[in-house]
Design a protein around this motif. Sequence first.
Motif, PDB file in Angstrom:
ATOM      1  N   LEU A  54      61.048  60.412   3.791  1.00  0.00           N
ATOM      2  CA  LEU A  54      60.116  59.948   2.763  1.00  0.00           C
ATOM      3  C   LEU A  54      59.436  58.647   3.203  1.00  0.00           C
ATOM      4  CD1 LEU A  54      58.875  60.316  -0.010  1.00  0.00           C
ATOM      5  CD2 LEU A  54      60.875  59.157  -1.000  1.00  0.00           C
ATOM      6  N   VAL A  55      60.200  57.768   3.846  1.00  0.00           N
ATOM      7  CA  VAL A  55      59.615  56.530   4.377  1.00  0.00           C
ATOM      8  C   VAL A  55      58.536  56.857   5.403  1.00  0.00           C
ATOM      9  CG1 VAL A  55      60.070  54.422   5.689  1.00  0.00           C
ATOM     10  CG2 VAL A  55      61.697  55.178   3.951  1.00  0.00           C
ATOM     11  N   LEU A  56      58.825  57.811   6.284  1.00  0.00           N
ATOM     12  CA  LEU A  56      57.850  58.200   7.302  1.00  0.00           C
ATOM     13  C   LEU A  56      56.605  58.828   6.671  1.00  0.00           C
ATOM     14  CD1 LEU A  56      60.079  59.647  10.185  1.00  0.00           C
ATOM     15  CD2 LEU A  56      59.015  57.401   9.997  1.00  0.00           C
ATOM     16  N   LEU A  57      56.787  59.604   5.592  1.00  0.00           N
ATOM     17  CA  LEU A  57      55.634  60.193   4.905  1.00  0.00           C
ATOM     18  C   LEU A  57      54.750  59.106   4.281  1.00  0.00           C
ATOM     19  CD1 LEU A  57      57.059  63.368   3.085  1.00  0.00           C
ATOM     20  CD2 LEU A  57      55.422  63.289   4.983  1.00  0.00           C
ATOM     21  N   VAL A  58      55.393  58.100   3.682  1.00  0.00           N
ATOM     22  CA  VAL A  58      54.628  56.989   3.091  1.00  0.00           C
ATOM     23  C   VAL A  58      53.869  56.227   4.168  1.00  0.00           C
ATOM     24  CG1 VAL A  58      54.816  54.789   1.869  1.00  0.00           C
ATOM     25  CG2 VAL A  58      56.165  56.759   1.105  1.00  0.00           C
ATOM     26  N   VAL A  59      54.532  55.964   5.295  1.00  0.00           N
ATOM     27  CA  VAL A  59      53.874  55.267   6.404  1.00  0.00           C
ATOM     28  C   VAL A  59      52.717  56.102   6.938  1.00  0.00           C
ATOM     29  CG1 VAL A  59      54.163  54.404   8.754  1.00  0.00           C
ATOM     30  CG2 VAL A  59      55.912  53.945   7.035  1.00  0.00           C
ATOM     31  N   ALA A  60      52.923  57.412   7.060  1.00  0.00           N
ATOM     32  CA  ALA A  60      51.858  58.290   7.546  1.00  0.00           C
ATOM     33  C   ALA A  60      50.656  58.267   6.611  1.00  0.00           C
ATOM     34  CB  ALA A  60      52.392  59.720   7.685  1.00  0.00           C
ATOM     35  N   ALA A  61      50.920  58.283   5.294  1.00  0.00           N
ATOM     36  CA  ALA A  61      49.823  58.237   4.321  1.00  0.00           C
ATOM     37  C   ALA A  61      49.063  56.918   4.412  1.00  0.00           C
ATOM     38  CB  ALA A  61      50.379  58.441   2.914  1.00  0.00           C
ATOM     39  N   LEU A  62      49.812  55.805   4.542  1.00  0.00           N
ATOM     40  CA  LEU A  62      49.164  54.496   4.680  1.00  0.00           C
ATOM     41  C   LEU A  62      48.338  54.428   5.957  1.00  0.00           C
ATOM     42  CD1 LEU A  62      51.880  51.912   3.541  1.00  0.00           C
ATOM     43  CD2 LEU A  62      49.623  52.273   2.526  1.00  0.00           C
ATOM     44  N   ALA A  66      44.297  54.040   6.134  1.00  0.00           N
ATOM     45  CA  ALA A  66      43.717  52.851   6.766  1.00  0.00           C
ATOM     46  C   ALA A  66      42.774  53.222   7.899  1.00  0.00           C
ATOM     47  CB  ALA A  66      44.827  51.940   7.285  1.00  0.00           C
ATOM     48  N   THR A  67      43.184  54.164   8.735  1.00  0.00           N
ATOM     49  CA  THR A  67      42.409  54.483   9.936  1.00  0.00           C
ATOM     50  C   THR A  67      41.464  55.661   9.756  1.00  0.00           C
ATOM     51  OG1 THR A  67      44.153  55.968  10.773  1.00  0.00           O
ATOM     52  CG2 THR A  67      44.301  53.634  11.371  1.00  0.00           C
ATOM     53  N   ARG A  68      41.766  56.549   8.768  1.00  0.00           N
ATOM     54  CA  ARG A  68      41.007  57.785   8.564  1.00  0.00           C
ATOM     55  C   ARG A  68      41.065  58.682   9.797  1.00  0.00           C
ATOM     56  NH1 ARG A  68      40.540  58.238   3.123  1.00  0.00           N
ATOM     57  NH2 ARG A  68      39.751  56.311   2.217  1.00  0.00           N
ATOM     58  N   ARG A  69      42.116  58.546  10.566  1.00  0.00           N
ATOM     59  CA  ARG A  69      42.284  59.370  11.765  1.00  0.00           C
ATOM     60  C   ARG A  69      43.712  59.876  11.813  1.00  0.00           C
ATOM     61  NH1 ARG A  69      40.706  55.577  16.531  1.00  0.00           N
ATOM     62  NH2 ARG A  69      41.187  57.458  17.760  1.00  0.00           N
ATOM     63  N   VAL A  70      43.874  61.134  12.224  1.00  0.00           N
ATOM     64  CA  VAL A  70      45.192  61.771  12.233  1.00  0.00           C
ATOM     65  C   VAL A  70      46.031  61.286  13.406  1.00  0.00           C
ATOM     66  CG1 VAL A  70      46.423  63.968  12.416  1.00  0.00           C
ATOM     67  CG2 VAL A  70      44.339  63.809  11.034  1.00  0.00           C
ATOM     68  N   LEU A  71      45.425  61.150  14.582  1.00  0.00           N
ATOM     69  CA  LEU A  71      46.191  60.816  15.787  1.00  0.00           C
ATOM     70  C   LEU A  71      46.904  59.471  15.689  1.00  0.00           C
ATOM     71  CD1 LEU A  71      47.044  61.734  18.571  1.00  0.00           C
ATOM     72  CD2 LEU A  71      44.962  60.685  19.505  1.00  0.00           C
ATOM     73  N   PRO A  72      46.218  58.384  15.280  1.00  0.00           N
ATOM     74  CA  PRO A  72      46.950  57.114  15.131  1.00  0.00           C
ATOM     75  C   PRO A  72      48.080  57.193  14.118  1.00  0.00           C
ATOM     76  CG  PRO A  72      44.586  56.719  15.142  1.00  0.00           C
ATOM     77  CD  PRO A  72      44.777  58.198  15.044  1.00  0.00           C
ATOM     78  N   ALA A  73      47.860  57.941  13.019  1.00  0.00           N
ATOM     79  CA  ALA A  73      48.910  58.076  12.010  1.00  0.00           C
ATOM     80  C   ALA A  73      50.129  58.793  12.597  1.00  0.00           C
ATOM     81  CB  ALA A  73      48.373  58.836  10.795  1.00  0.00           C
ATOM     82  N   GLY A  78      55.543  58.726  14.861  1.00  0.00           N
ATOM     83  CA  GLY A  78      56.393  59.104  15.993  1.00  0.00           C
ATOM     84  C   GLY A  78      57.171  57.917  16.552  1.00  0.00           C
ATOM     85  N   LEU A  79      56.537  56.757  16.615  1.00  0.00           N
ATOM     86  CA  LEU A  79      57.221  55.559  17.113  1.00  0.00           C
ATOM     87  C   LEU A  79      58.344  55.134  16.177  1.00  0.00           C
ATOM     88  CD1 LEU A  79      54.182  53.451  18.401  1.00  0.00           C
ATOM     89  CD2 LEU A  79      55.958  54.534  19.789  1.00  0.00           C
ATOM     90  N   LEU A  80      58.084  55.187  14.860  1.00  0.00           N
ATOM     91  CA  LEU A  80      59.129  54.835  13.903  1.00  0.00           C
ATOM     92  C   LEU A  80      60.267  55.856  13.927  1.00  0.00           C
ATOM     93  CD1 LEU A  80      56.992  53.606  10.860  1.00  0.00           C
ATOM     94  CD2 LEU A  80      58.294  52.218  12.470  1.00  0.00           C
TER      95      LEU A  80
END
Length: 283
Positions: A54-62, A66-73, A78-80
């Motif tokens: 759930l934490v990773l999903l929240v980070v992915a949404a943020l 913020a970036t409007r791009r899938v790859l950076p998200a 992946g790093l986390l």
Amino acid sequence: MFPERLTFSIAHWVNAWVDALVTQHGMAFRRFSDSLLWAVVQLEGLLRATPWWLVLLVVAALAWHATRRVLPALLIVGLLFLVGVMGLWDKLMQTLALMLVATAIAVVIGIPLGVLAGRSDRVRTMLLPLLDVMQTLPSFVYLIPVLMLFGLGKVPAIFATVIYAVPPLIRLTDLGIRQVDREVMEAANAFGASRWQQLFGVQLPLALPSIMAGLNQTIMMALSMVVVASMIGARGLGEEVLVGIQTLNVGKGLEAGLAIVILAVAIDRITQAYGRPERVVDP
């Protein structure tokens, strides 16, 4: 050798002042410390109890927002996830809680002071020498009175982090306010806008990229204090680095250091994306 008769020391005066402060206001500091510690413990407990996915999903949404791009998200998530794979997820949440509380205090202090400095040359003149001292004074120097007032643990670590990390936010908020176009301010004044309307309707929105850059720098500097914070009782990733140093366990220290870098990269990319000027003017 320097002549003995020309030397003097301020140590006695400083020690007397700190002793008087502890004697007269020690209980007030202790009550404030207990309240702040309660807030940190509650946030840390919430983060540690939240499922990792759930934490990773929240980070992915943020990150995507913020970036409007899938790859950076995906890269940030992946790093986390890699931090969790290394067995440092719990320590990561402890560090994140400490950093979030310290950053929140820095924002509450830094943005109003930056606005005051941006709107008043007198306040700016008074603040600049203080900010210079805060940024150059070794952290172990102001840890001594902080430890006397609050003891060991998370609270002195938070205060040490705030003192070290708040100057960039004040400076860049001041810069952002001062860089607002004079013609825009004159137009707002011509339309009869009050000082508060000018501040919240014109200056702060136009200064937002600079303020976000200051917030980014504050967060990065707060993360750089996690190892120092671990030396005075704060737990988290810094504690793992410290244990690695004390036991000469290079691998353990490197893993914790990489986890700190990953957290810094994730937060840096998100805050930088939110602070881009082109994003600020989006409807």
